[in-house]
Design a protein around this motif. Structure first.
Motif, PDB file in Angstrom:
ATOM      1  N   THR A 247       0.855  -1.199   0.000  1.00 57.06           N
ATOM      2  CA  THR A 247       0.000   0.000   0.000  1.00 57.06           C
ATOM      3  C   THR A 247       0.884   1.239   0.000  1.00 57.06           C
ATOM      4  OG1 THR A 247      -1.635  -1.175   1.332  1.00 57.06           O
ATOM      5  CG2 THR A 247      -1.850   1.220   1.258  1.00 57.06           C
ATOM      6  N   PHE A 249       0.749   5.246   0.846  1.00 56.38           N
ATOM      7  CA  PHE A 249       0.013   6.373   1.413  1.00 56.38           C
ATOM      8  C   PHE A 249       0.614   7.646   0.836  1.00 56.38           C
ATOM      9  CE2 PHE A 249      -0.485   2.884   4.355  1.00 56.38           C
ATOM     10  CZ  PHE A 249      -1.839   2.942   4.655  1.00 56.38           C
ATOM     11  N   LYS A 272      -1.888  -0.694  -4.007  1.00 55.25           N
ATOM     12  CA  LYS A 272      -3.031   0.042  -3.431  1.00 55.25           C
ATOM     13  C   LYS A 272      -2.597   1.466  -3.119  1.00 55.25           C
ATOM     14  CE  LYS A 272      -4.555  -3.826  -0.821  1.00 55.25           C
ATOM     15  NZ  LYS A 272      -4.451  -4.333   0.531  1.00 55.25           N
ATOM     16  N   VAL A 274      -3.590   4.933  -1.235  1.00 59.18           N
ATOM     17  CA  VAL A 274      -4.517   5.514  -0.266  1.00 59.18           C
ATOM     18  C   VAL A 274      -4.117   6.973  -0.069  1.00 59.18           C
ATOM     19  CG1 VAL A 274      -5.359   5.449   2.127  1.00 59.18           C
ATOM     20  CG2 VAL A 274      -4.824   3.309   0.922  1.00 59.18           C
ATOM     21  N   ARG A 275      -5.059   7.878  -0.381  1.00 57.24           N
ATOM     22  CA  ARG A 275      -4.730   9.301  -0.257  1.00 57.24           C
ATOM     23  C   ARG A 275      -4.871   9.718   1.202  1.00 57.24           C
ATOM     24  NH1 ARG A 275      -5.804  13.882  -4.635  1.00 57.24           N
ATOM     25  NH2 ARG A 275      -4.229  15.263  -3.774  1.00 57.24           N
ATOM     26  N   ALA A 276      -3.797   9.605   1.942  1.00 55.68           N
ATOM     27  CA  ALA A 276      -3.775   9.951   3.362  1.00 55.68           C
ATOM     28  C   ALA A 276      -2.333   9.966   3.822  1.00 55.68           C
ATOM     29  CB  ALA A 276      -4.528   8.904   4.173  1.00 55.68           C
ATOM     30  N   PRO A 278      -0.320   8.973   7.058  1.00 56.92           N
ATOM     31  CA  PRO A 278      -0.474   8.350   8.373  1.00 56.92           C
ATOM     32  C   PRO A 278       0.031   9.265   9.487  1.00 56.92           C
ATOM     33  CG  PRO A 278       0.445   6.813   6.808  1.00 56.92           C
ATOM     34  CD  PRO A 278       0.443   8.145   6.140  1.00 56.92           C
ATOM     35  N   GLN A 293      -4.235   6.092  10.343  1.00 53.55           N
ATOM     36  CA  GLN A 293      -4.297   7.119   9.298  1.00 53.55           C
ATOM     37  C   GLN A 293      -5.713   7.650   9.124  1.00 53.55           C
ATOM     38  OE1 GLN A 293      -5.778   6.273   6.102  1.00 53.55           O
ATOM     39  NE2 GLN A 293      -5.902   4.050   6.261  1.00 53.55           N
ATOM     40  N   ALA A 295      -7.837   8.829   6.184  1.00 53.97           N
ATOM     41  CA  ALA A 295      -7.861   8.898   4.715  1.00 53.97           C
ATOM     42  C   ALA A 295      -8.815   9.986   4.248  1.00 53.97           C
ATOM     43  CB  ALA A 295      -8.274   7.549   4.152  1.00 53.97           C
ATOM     44  N   GLU A 296      -8.594  10.452   3.026  1.00 53.10           N
ATOM     45  CA  GLU A 296      -9.434  11.488   2.424  1.00 53.10           C
ATOM     46  C   GLU A 296     -10.895  11.033   2.449  1.00 53.10           C
ATOM     47  OE1 GLU A 296      -8.906  12.112  -1.804  1.00 53.10           O
ATOM     48  OE2 GLU A 296      -8.517  14.222  -1.393  1.00 53.10           O
ATOM     49  N   GLN A 298     -12.736  10.367   5.045  1.00 50.69           N
ATOM     50  CA  GLN A 298     -13.114   9.637   6.272  1.00 50.69           C
ATOM     51  C   GLN A 298     -13.211  10.621   7.436  1.00 50.69           C
ATOM     52  OE1 GLN A 298     -10.134   6.723   7.143  1.00 50.69           O
ATOM     53  NE2 GLN A 298     -11.039   5.156   5.837  1.00 50.69           N
ATOM     54  N   SER A 302      -8.476   5.337  10.857  1.00 54.46           N
ATOM     55  CA  SER A 302      -8.547   3.871  10.815  1.00 54.46           C
ATOM     56  C   SER A 302      -7.160   3.287  11.057  1.00 54.46           C
ATOM     57  CB  SER A 302      -9.109   3.396   9.478  1.00 54.46           C
ATOM     58  OG  SER A 302      -8.327   3.932   8.449  1.00 54.46           O
TER      59      SER A 302
END
Ligand SMILES: Cc1cc2nc3c(=O)[nH]c(=O)nc-3n(C[C@H](O)[C@H](O)[C@H](O)COP(=O)(O)OP(=O)(O)OC[C@H]3O[C@@H](n4cnc5c(N)ncnc54)[C@H](O)[C@@H]3O)c2cc1C
Ligand code: SF4
Ligand code: SF4
Length: 382
Positions: A247, A249, A272, A274-276, A278, A293, A295-296, A298, A302
């Motif tokens: 993944t 980030f 994967k 993930v736009r975030a 951590p 993190q 995430a965008e 949310q 999570s």
């Protein structure tokens, strides 16, 4: 030796300094290449080939090739383990060189990364049994004065120090490593292994923009290279071990050239994104890591567990930037890198990442242009 076309001092023997020196020598200009450490090549001579079933254009082989060119060129005189201590304006410039204090400790032996490093081994002063071709540290370094007609400063960058991002646990949790350490693991083992137990990690997170694009640190720039190097590394890992779950980030993805959109499109089929960014990393049993993190899109943070976390550290101004600015009367820009235009009218030029982030290929292209500017100053070209 000084050729009819003049002499240039190049300070820093990374890929920027090597390229500038080589381009100058091609036009019959003599070069005094001054490198502070015991080996030529800078950061990128330590990089390894990332080819999977095809070349991933990481640039590492270009560094090896350029190093071989330089060490075999009689017009380039190399001063290893040497620094410039003073520069006076004369007809051209009078530079005072002195031994630097870098190198192995008294009982240590260190090795260069390339077969073209000469010497390949450098030994501390107490070492009595030397590998063949090794040189003792006391025998290295130039205390001398040089007359030169122009100067190119190519003293490079420092990778971001990840201990400044305290919540990521770098230096505390064994399996939180930097992109440079991942390079080292790949070079030494030809595959990726977890530092804690030497086993291939099954689940890996890459955290992008570590030390770059970060308002809190005051580092607003994009480091240009970390998206591409992280994706190339992820491709190597996936190629060697297709079951690895990876993944990334990220905040933004840096487009690094005309091949990149296709490369990115392909990689999205298995990596994967993930736009975030951590916020925290916690240690778990068996040296696993829990990553928190937001995430965008949310509302709540999570958590996800990984075997290894790679911090994609960026490019920051080199440790000698202030010293170089003072010695060569160069301005420093708002990000803390040397201003490449500030003294060129006087015959002092800046090349490579000393002036700001760039990849190997960009650095080579830029250093070639800088050498050309220096030759215009010398009247060698128009
Ligand atoms: C983690 C990471 C991974 C990367 N991966 C890639 C990649 O896969 N592909 C890619 O294209 N790019 C990559 N890069 C970028 C690449 O490292 C740079 O483009 C390249 O190293 C820049 O070369 P340089 O000569 O400007 O600087 P450096 O490599 O930093 O070389 C500078 C040289 O100057 C010497 N020096 C410093 N101070 C002095 C002084 N006072 N006197 C004399 N000498 C001095 C240093 O010892 C060094 O030899 C990566 C960068 C990072 C941080
Ligand atoms: S550019 Fe990189 S991946 Fe391609 S052959 Fe050279 S070292 Fe290997
Ligand atoms: S290259 Fe990518 S990871 Fe590096 S600072 Fe720029 S956006 Fe962030």
């Amino acid at each position: 030796m000084k050729s009819q076309n003049g002499k240039v001092m190049v300070v820093g023997g990374g890929i920027a300094g090597l390229t500038a020196a080589w381009e100058l020598s091609r036009q019959n200009v003599s070069v005094e290449l001054v490198e502070k450490s015991c080996f030529l090549g800078g950061h990128s001579i330590g990089f390894t080939c990332k080819a999977t079933e095809k070349c991933q254009q990481c640039g590492a082989c270009s560094v090896e090739e350029m190093l071989a060119n330089v060490v075999n060129e009689p017009l380039i005189n190399v001063h290893l383990r040497t620094e410039v201590k003073d520069l006076q304006k004369s007809d051209g410039f009078r530079a005072t060189l002195a031994k630097s204090d870098t190198g192995p400790g008294p009982d240590e032996i260190i090795k260069g990364f390339s077969k073209n490093n000469d010497p390949l081994w450098v030994a501390g002063s107490n070492v009595s049994k030397l590998p063949s071709g090794a040189v003792k540290i006391d025998e290295m370094g130039s205390d001398t004065e040089l007359e030169v007609d122009a100067v190119i400063v190519a003293t490079g960058f420092a990778p971001f120090d990840p201990t400044l991002k305290g919540t990521y646990g770098y230096g505390e949790w064994k399996n939180v490593i930097t992109g440079l350490e991942l390079e080292q693991i790949l070079r030494e083992n030809r595959k990726i292994l977890r530092p804690s137990d030497g086993k291939p990690p099954e689940k890996i997170a890459f955290i992008q923009c570590v030390g770059s694009r970060d308002k809190r640190l005051g580092n607003l720039w994009c480091s240009q290279v970390c998206c591409a190097y992280a994706m190339r590394m992820a491709s190597v890992i996936k190629h060697d071990n297709p079951d690895t779950d990876i993944t990334m980030f990220y905040i933004d993805i840096q487009n690094t050239g005309k091949e990149f959109p296709v490369f990115y499109q392909n990689i999205k089929s298995w990596l994967k994104f993930v736009r975030a960014i951590p916020v925290d990393i916690y240690p778990l049993e068996n040296d696993r890591l829990k990553l928190m993190q937001l995430a965008e899109g949310q509302d709540e943070p999570s958590m996800e567990e990984f075997d290894m976390v790679v911090l994609a550290v960026g490019i920051t101004p080199g440790p000698d930037t202030g010293k170089m600015a003072e010695l060569f009367n160069l301005a420093v820009n708002e990000d803390g890198f040397l201003d490449s235009n500030s003294a060129s009218a006087n015959g002092i030029f800046v090349a490579g990442t000393a002036a700001g982030p760039g990849s190997i290929i960009d650095t080579m292209a830029g250093a070639g242009k800088t050498a050309y500017e220096a030759m215009k100053f010398l009247g060698v070209t128009k």
